[in-house]
Each structure stands twice: as C-alpha cells, then as structure tokens.
Write an enzyme that holds these catalytic residues in place. Structure first.
Site, PDB file in Angstrom:
ATOM      1  N   HIS A  88      13.145 -29.244  33.173  1.00  0.00           N
ATOM      2  CA  HIS A  88      12.669 -27.856  33.181  1.00  0.00           C
ATOM      3  C   HIS A  88      11.997 -27.481  31.859  1.00  0.00           C
ATOM      4  CE1 HIS A  88      14.609 -26.436  37.001  1.00  0.00           C
ATOM      5  NE2 HIS A  88      15.268 -27.565  36.813  1.00  0.00           N
ATOM      6  N   ASP A 105       6.929 -23.735  25.590  1.00  0.00           N
ATOM      7  CA  ASP A 105       7.752 -23.367  26.740  1.00  0.00           C
ATOM      8  C   ASP A 105       7.456 -24.295  27.905  1.00  0.00           C
ATOM      9  OD1 ASP A 105       9.552 -21.855  28.251  1.00  0.00           O
ATOM     10  OD2 ASP A 105       8.757 -19.956  27.490  1.00  0.00           O
TER      11      ASP A 105
HETATM   12  P1  ADP Z   1      13.938 -19.618  29.821  1.00  0.00           P
HETATM   13  O1  ADP Z   1      14.306 -20.469  31.005  1.00  0.00           O
HETATM   14  O2  ADP Z   1      13.595 -20.381  28.579  1.00  0.00           O
HETATM   15  O3  ADP Z   1      14.933 -18.538  29.532  1.00  0.00           O
HETATM   16  P2  ADP Z   1      11.938 -18.397  31.578  1.00  0.00           P
HETATM   17  O4  ADP Z   1      10.941 -17.333  31.238  1.00  0.00           O
HETATM   18  O5  ADP Z   1      11.381 -19.542  32.335  1.00  0.00           O
HETATM   19  O6  ADP Z   1      12.584 -18.859  30.207  1.00  0.00           O
HETATM   20  O7  ADP Z   1      13.103 -17.788  32.473  1.00  0.00           O
HETATM   21  C1  ADP Z   1      13.828 -16.678  32.018  1.00  0.00           C
HETATM   22  C2  ADP Z   1      14.512 -15.985  33.186  1.00  0.00           C
HETATM   23  O8  ADP Z   1      15.540 -15.140  32.667  1.00  0.00           O
HETATM   24  C3  ADP Z   1      13.561 -15.086  33.974  1.00  0.00           C
HETATM   25  O9  ADP Z   1      13.843 -15.187  35.343  1.00  0.00           O
HETATM   26  C4  ADP Z   1      13.877 -13.683  33.434  1.00  0.00           C
HETATM   27  O10 ADP Z   1      13.708 -12.663  34.393  1.00  0.00           O
HETATM   28  C5  ADP Z   1      15.328 -13.799  33.029  1.00  0.00           C
HETATM   29  N1  ADP Z   1      15.590 -12.917  31.879  1.00  0.00           N
HETATM   30  C6  ADP Z   1      14.984 -12.924  30.692  1.00  0.00           C
HETATM   31  N2  ADP Z   1      15.438 -11.922  29.898  1.00  0.00           N
HETATM   32  C7  ADP Z   1      16.352 -11.269  30.594  1.00  0.00           C
HETATM   33  C8  ADP Z   1      17.189 -10.128  30.339  1.00  0.00           C
HETATM   34  N3  ADP Z   1      17.154  -9.425  29.199  1.00  0.00           N
HETATM   35  N4  ADP Z   1      18.026  -9.755  31.296  1.00  0.00           N
HETATM   36  C9  ADP Z   1      18.071 -10.422  32.466  1.00  0.00           C
HETATM   37  N5  ADP Z   1      17.304 -11.477  32.773  1.00  0.00           N
HETATM   38  C10 ADP Z   1      16.459 -11.908  31.853  1.00  0.00           C
END
Ligand code: ADP
Length: 455
Positions: free
Chosen positions: A153, A358
C-alpha cells in the site's frame, strides 16, 4: 473456487481507514467462504499458537496474538521505524536495531505456521502491506503451494534506499516467493524492477515477469481506488447536516486531511500558506485553512517532533496574521467521523494534498468524489502522491516549493467555474471507472492468471 484468505497487520473492524478495502473484498470473501486474518487489538503476555475467531460480520475473521515486545519491536520497531521511513524516502529517520529485525522475522514465521495449519490446497492468499513481506517465503518453506499475492500500500523504495535497509537483499527474495506483487503505481513498478534485479539478482522475464532461479513473479501496478459513487452520496447527505456558519459567504475554505505523519508535507504546506498570506493582503479574512490531522504512532520520536513543529508553525502564522474576526489556520488534532469529513470536503473550495511521498493518497480521491457537481472545488495535488499518476487534471505542485504552492493557491481560489467543472468531471469519471471494486477484481484476476502460469 477455493477460499480467498486476506492477511493484513490489522483486521478491519471499524469503517475507516480501510473501509473501501473491506467493501471491495466483502463480496468475494462471503462467496468463497473466505477469511480475513490480522493481529488482535490487545497484546497478551504469552501469544497463542492458534487463531481466535472474531464473532459477527459477514465473513470469517481470525486474529493472531502479539506480545507487548512484538508490538514494540515488530510493529512500532521494524514496520514503523525502519520500513515506513525507508519506503517514504526518509532513510534519515530510520532506527536500525537488531531486535526489531528479529521480531519482524519471528512474528512472520509464527503467523506462517499458524496459517499453514488451516490452509486448504485450493485457497488463494492475499497478503497486505509491508508488515508481512516475508510471509510467502515462510509459507513456501513449510511446503505451501497455494497462489499467494502481495499488495504494497506504500511506495516501493528506490534501490539506493533499499541498500540502507537491514537485510535489503533479503526483501527481494521474500517478494520473489509470491506469484504476484501488486504495487500502487508505475513509479513503484520501475523502482521494484530496478531493485529486484540490481540488488536481488532477479532477471527480466517475459512481459511483467521477473525470474530468480526457479522462482518467477509478476510485478504489476494496481492503483487502489475508493467507492466513489457511495462517497459522493454520503457527502451530499452530510453537507446538509454541517453546523451553520462553517462556510461564510465572504470566505473561502481550504482543507487538509492527513494523519499527522512526516510524509504528508504538513510543515511545508503551512509555510506555503504563510507565504500566500504575506503576498496577498487582499485575501486576508477571505480565506482560511482547516487542517484535520489525527495523532498516529504516538511515542515514536519522529511523530512527536512533527507534532511540535506543526503546533509551533500554526501558532506563528495565526499570531502574525489573525485579527479579532479571523484566524487563518484552524488546526484540529483529532480523528473526525468519516461522515463529517465527507461533508467538510464538500464545503471546502480547495483541498491541499501535498505529501512529500505517498503510496496513493485516498484523501485526494475522497475530496473529488465529495464535490457538488454544480459548483465543484479544486484539488491541489503533490506530484509525489501515487494519485498524481491517475488524477492528472488536478493542479499539480512540487510540495517542497513554497512559492509554487502559494501561487497555485491563488490559481485555485480564483479559478472560474467552467474550468473547475471541466477538471472535476474528468477526475470524477476516472474515480468512478477505476474504483475500489475495479482494483480488487483486477488484482484477483491477475493472481489467478499468475498462479495458473506457474503450475
Ligand atoms: P494514509 O493511508 O497514509 O493515512 P490515505 O490518504 O491514503 O493516507 O488514507 C487516509 C484515510 O484516513 C482516508 O480514508 C481519510 O478519510 C482517513 N482520515 C484521514 N484523516 C482523518 C481524520 N482526521 N479523521 C478520520 N479519518 C481520517
């Protein structure tokens, strides 16, 4: 058709952040009597050598135990303090310790043994992410001949970074024991092919195949998607439920949503916003940045450092520019329910997705899916997010370049509706076409094909 068995470090329990993944795989798991396997939420002093059944849910879920030492050394140690920084181009943040590597190997070995005990010959295995890279290798040592696929991932490291990894060449051998290695984007496929040949001694085979002795594996990009149609519906409903006053008629809102991780480029983003405010006094009081960053991996030093840096920067920018009716940055250091996030994306005029590195970045996709088709917002996207390979109609930036991000903020905030619509429509079409179902179906079809070819 045999069972599908998915293995990841965590078992998906709640809807986030692996929500899309579960939705995409629930159908096949149900249909094939499949199983999802992951570590238990709580550690135990003496890990059992059998799985524990987790009740409820539409498909079977089994957990395996970790001891507190496993959690420190395998999870916080090797996975999060060696592999994560390394795979995100931050070798300077790696903490190399012998006990981390030993725990990583022994957790994978123990899990392989447990798995082998329940395997049927026609089961297909799908191993997720960097925590479990050696799993196929360990299973093959035990004699497993099943089709085994792996999906990473995160980004795949460059061959230079791999040389900083303790036992980097071994990683190549582990990956070659899979029938299929799935990566997010073409960038990663390029890095993997170079790394596996240069460091691992693999040879180019036909098409996307690599060979090492008797082993052969396919290395293919499968960019992960979201359930875009479902997210669009959720955002439209949730937007109506937002408290009054979140959006002011005279003010535009920019939004950032990222785990508080050093790979996300948050200090750079805040500095760029500072530069924007410095250059454009006419925008004071007319734009604000809502940054939502829940804590993650607390207790790992690099994460404590980034938190301090960001609080300091937010304070400095607000201290310099705020007045009694306006604070330029609202910084929320807490998780927010997925529903509320969906509504907030829709309320925002501009999203700042500016990671330094990322794997994919799902926030970029969620933001676009959440927009009002009649008056959509604008996505500013780092060229180093995997999403940049698919989302070419976003405003692309170099996340290291303050001035460029500040100039792009102005472009986004002043973009005419016709251009916003044109970009949104093209992006949304891509999200609907290449959604999370497309992703899982392609991966599983390729796994079947690769397994057949290797018989
Ligand atoms: P990573 O896997 O590195 O965290 P991604 O952007 O691929 O990055 O996925 C992040 C996920 O987490 C997304 O689905 C997003 O909606 C969720 N997310 C990010 N910040 C928050 C938050 N403050 N509260 C709830 N969910 C969050």
């Amino acid at each position: 058709m045999g069972r599908l068995i998915c293995i990841s470090n965590r078992i998906p329990l709640g809807p986030n952040p692996t929500g899309g993944l579960v939705v995409a795989l629930a159908d096949v798991l149900e249909r094939t009597g499949g199983i999802w396997i992951g570590s238990a939420a709580e550690t135990v002093e003496n890990p059992s050598d059998t799985f524990t059944e987790i009740e409820g849910g539409k498909f079977r879920r089994l957990s395996f135990d970790l001891s507190p030492e496993d959690k420190d050394n395998y999870y916080a140690g090797y996975a999060n303090s060696v592999l994560w920084p390394l795979f995100h181009d931050r070798t300077d943040l790696m903490e190399i310790r012998g006990e981390y590597y030993d725990a990583y190997r022994s957790v994978n070995r123990r899990l392989a043994k447990m798995l082998h005990g329940i395997l049927r010959p026609d089961d297909r295995l799908w191993v997720h992410d960097f925590h479990l890279m050696p799993l196929a290798h360990e299973l093959r040592l035990l004699g497993a001949k099943n089709a085994i696929g792996f999906f990473l991932h995160t980004p795949f490291p460059t061959h230079l970074a791999m040389q900083a990894m303790p036992y980097g060449a071994e990683m190549c051998k582990w990956l070659m024991r899979y029938d299929l290695v799935g990566l997010q984007v073409e960038r990663d496929v390029v890095h993997a092919r170079v790394g596996l040949t240069l460091l691992g001694g693999a040879e180019e085979g036909e098409g996307d195949t690599l060979r090492l002795g008797k082993e052969s594996t396919r290395v293919v990009a499968f960019p992960i998607g979201i359930d875009a149609a479902d997210f669009a519906k959720l955002a439209a409903e949730q937007f109506e439920m937002l408290p009054q006053g979140i959006v002011k008629p005279t003010r535009q809102m920019m939004i950032g949503v990222d785990r508080l991780d050093y790979s996300k480029g948050l200090p750079q983003r805040f500095r760029a916003f500072g530069t924007f405010l410095e250059r454009h006094e006419d925008w004071h009081r007319h734009v604000s940045l809502l940054q939502i960053s829940p804590p993650t991996r607390e207790g790992v030093k690099a994460y404590d450092d980034i938190r301090d840096e960001l609080e300091h920067l937010a304070g400095r920018i607000n201290g310099r520019f705020a007045d009694i009716t306006w604070a330029p940055i609202r910084y929320i250091h807490r998780p927010i329910p997925r529903e509320t996030l969906a509504g907030l994306y829709r309320a925002a005029h501009v999203a700042l997705v500016t990671p330094l590195m990322d794997g994919m970045n799902l926030v970029a996709k969620e933001f676009i899916a959440a927009q009002n088709p009649d008056d959509p917002g604008v996505l500013i996207l780092s060229r180093f997010a995997g999403a940049a390979e698919q989302m070419t109609e976003a405003l692309m930036v170099n996340p290291h370049d303050d001035e460029q991000i500040a100039a792009t903020m102005l472009t986004a905030l002043t973009m005419p509706r016709s251009e916003r619509s044109r970009r949104y429509e093209a992006l949304m079409e891509g999200l609907l076409r290449e959604d999370v179902h497309w992703w899982s179906e392609r991966f599983l079809a390729a796994l079947d094909e690769a397994a057949l070819a290797s018989v």
